[in-house]
Design an enzyme around this catalytic site. Sequence first.
Site, PDB file in Angstrom:
ATOM      1  N   ALA A  54     -16.277 -31.192  -8.277  1.00 13.23           N
ATOM      2  CA  ALA A  54     -16.517 -31.848  -9.857  1.00 13.23           C
ATOM      3  C   ALA A  54     -15.314 -32.578 -10.332  1.00 13.23           C
ATOM      4  O   ALA A  54     -14.013 -32.084 -10.046  1.00 13.23           O
ATOM      5  CB  ALA A  54     -16.961 -30.613 -10.568  1.00 13.23           C
ATOM      6  N   ASP A  55     -15.552 -33.463 -11.153  1.00 12.76           N
ATOM      7  CA  ASP A  55     -14.426 -33.962 -11.805  1.00 12.76           C
ATOM      8  C   ASP A  55     -14.435 -33.529 -13.511  1.00 12.76           C
ATOM      9  O   ASP A  55     -15.415 -32.819 -13.629  1.00 12.76           O
ATOM     10  CB  ASP A  55     -14.304 -35.444 -11.940  1.00 12.76           C
ATOM     11  CG  ASP A  55     -15.359 -36.287 -12.419  1.00 12.76           C
ATOM     12  OD1 ASP A  55     -16.017 -35.715 -13.295  1.00 12.76           O
ATOM     13  OD2 ASP A  55     -15.316 -37.489 -11.862  1.00 12.76           O
ATOM     14  N   SER A  56     -13.631 -33.832 -14.193  1.00 15.22           N
ATOM     15  CA  SER A  56     -13.564 -33.384 -15.683  1.00 15.22           C
ATOM     16  C   SER A  56     -15.057 -33.631 -16.171  1.00 15.22           C
ATOM     17  O   SER A  56     -15.679 -33.141 -17.293  1.00 15.22           O
ATOM     18  CB  SER A  56     -12.425 -33.867 -16.287  1.00 15.22           C
ATOM     19  OG  SER A  56     -12.323 -35.081 -16.508  1.00 15.22           O
ATOM     20  N   ASP A 106     -17.922 -34.270 -14.632  1.00 18.36           N
ATOM     21  CA  ASP A 106     -18.711 -33.489 -14.459  1.00 18.36           C
ATOM     22  C   ASP A 106     -18.966 -32.077 -14.931  1.00 18.36           C
ATOM     23  O   ASP A 106     -20.056 -31.565 -15.325  1.00 18.36           O
ATOM     24  CB  ASP A 106     -18.734 -33.183 -12.773  1.00 18.36           C
ATOM     25  CG  ASP A 106     -18.851 -34.719 -11.807  1.00 18.36           C
ATOM     26  OD1 ASP A 106     -19.763 -35.572 -12.131  1.00 18.36           O
ATOM     27  OD2 ASP A 106     -18.080 -34.701 -10.883  1.00 18.36           O
TER      28      ASP A 106
END
Lengths: 426, 75
Positions: free
Chosen positions: B34-36, B38
């Site tokens: 996950a990125d920020s 997400d």
Amino acid sequence: MEAGNIRTLQKVAVTGIGMVSPLGLNLSESWEGLVQGSSGIGQISRFDTKGQSVTIAGEVKGFSAADYLSRKEARRTPLFMAYALAASRMAVEDAAMPEGWTRDARAGVYAGCGIGGLEVMDENFRILAERGPGRVSPFLIPHFIGNMAGGMVAMHLGLKGPNLTYATACAAGAHAVGEAFRRIRDGYADVMLAGGSEAVISPVCLAGFSAMKALSTRNDAPESACRPFDRDRDGFVVGEGACFLVLENLEKAEARGARIYACIEGYGAGCDAYHITAPEPEGQGMAACMEAALKDAGLAPERIGWVNAHGTGTPLNDVCETRAIRQVFGIHGDRLSISAVKSMTGHLLGAAGAFAAGVSAMALFHGVLPPTRNLENPDPECDLDYIPNLARKQAVAAALTNAFGFGGTNACLCMVSGSGSERGNP
Amino acid sequence: MSVEDKVRKVIAEKLDVDIDEVVPEASLVEDLGADSLDLVELMMSMEDIFDVDISDEQAEKLRKVKDVIEFLEAL
């Protein structure tokens, strides 16, 4: 002093083309459709057109973003970004770029985009109204802003050179290609990816263009709706898609044995400075732009054999563009061949100028000029040879490609066939 | 469906990972990619599905799958 004055001007070749259009999901399908005079226009399938005065568009059919993106990205990436990535990847593949070419940190991406991820804004306006600001997506901004197509292309291909997006409406793609051409010509880069993408077939966009009375309302005959230069034309048809070109320093492209589709030799840009949407009636801004491209290329008007027209099918554009061509070419205008490919694809808006540039390179390479579909009864005020309905086999040494946008912004590209050596100019 | 099952299903869908990878000890960022952005979207989905409010401060503490499960079970 301009860089062009202190550096040796480099020649610029088109060595790769990638397309996603209403006529096909790649270059060969799109080109085949154009040569056949096919239509990519039909009833809109993407949303319910109930209540819309226009129900037709040139949709890209059968596109799967998952062919170019991970499943997670494919699901949420807006179409204008996905189309751009698809066209870019295909262009690079088409150019058979050597391994490691992206290590050149000067290689960048110039993209055209008229609007951006409108469907994302559309959806989030609804969310804002119905559920409040706390439910607006964190992806709204990155997926709406128009430069994200170029950003995504760079990210996926690893291109670290300048990444600029031109938001010059329907001329954006041509400006991107023209500016990238200059960057290579002036020695700032050896390779650039340049193109445009657009995907705004949405209820609000359709309603907006309809409100301007800019669109054809020939809903019951979509394939004959876009009729550039025809007496019975009644507006343009919204299309979508992307086209990206690999532009290379000609000398270096030849050294690596690249196939040369054509060379770009001139680029003109200017503005009508007249009205927000209507072209200046005498076509003076358009003419000045074509003249600038010719001058930039060092070509006399008589050297041009073909004009790939902006040709939208709006009552105003086609007359003004004809007047502008007459103004630039005088009597030679009678010997010009002219194509309006929007008759087949609809108007790709911010991608249109790049798509046209790709088409021009293909036409010069193959010696085949796409027709103007639906030209049955020429407007008496449009008195040039627009290649009605049937493609023409004609080798052309030099061609102009026009793109004009709202805001009066104009662009024109001058291309020559092959490496340009046969044109006899120094 | 238990809270755990629901949470794992939503995470698998949103992050497009195999549900078998969504184990309690898995980190949303390091293990599940996950990125920020997400994470913001994921928390919004949790709020919708469980009909709760998750403050930014609370959300920041939810780093592993089990953090999310425990947080939601405690409500």
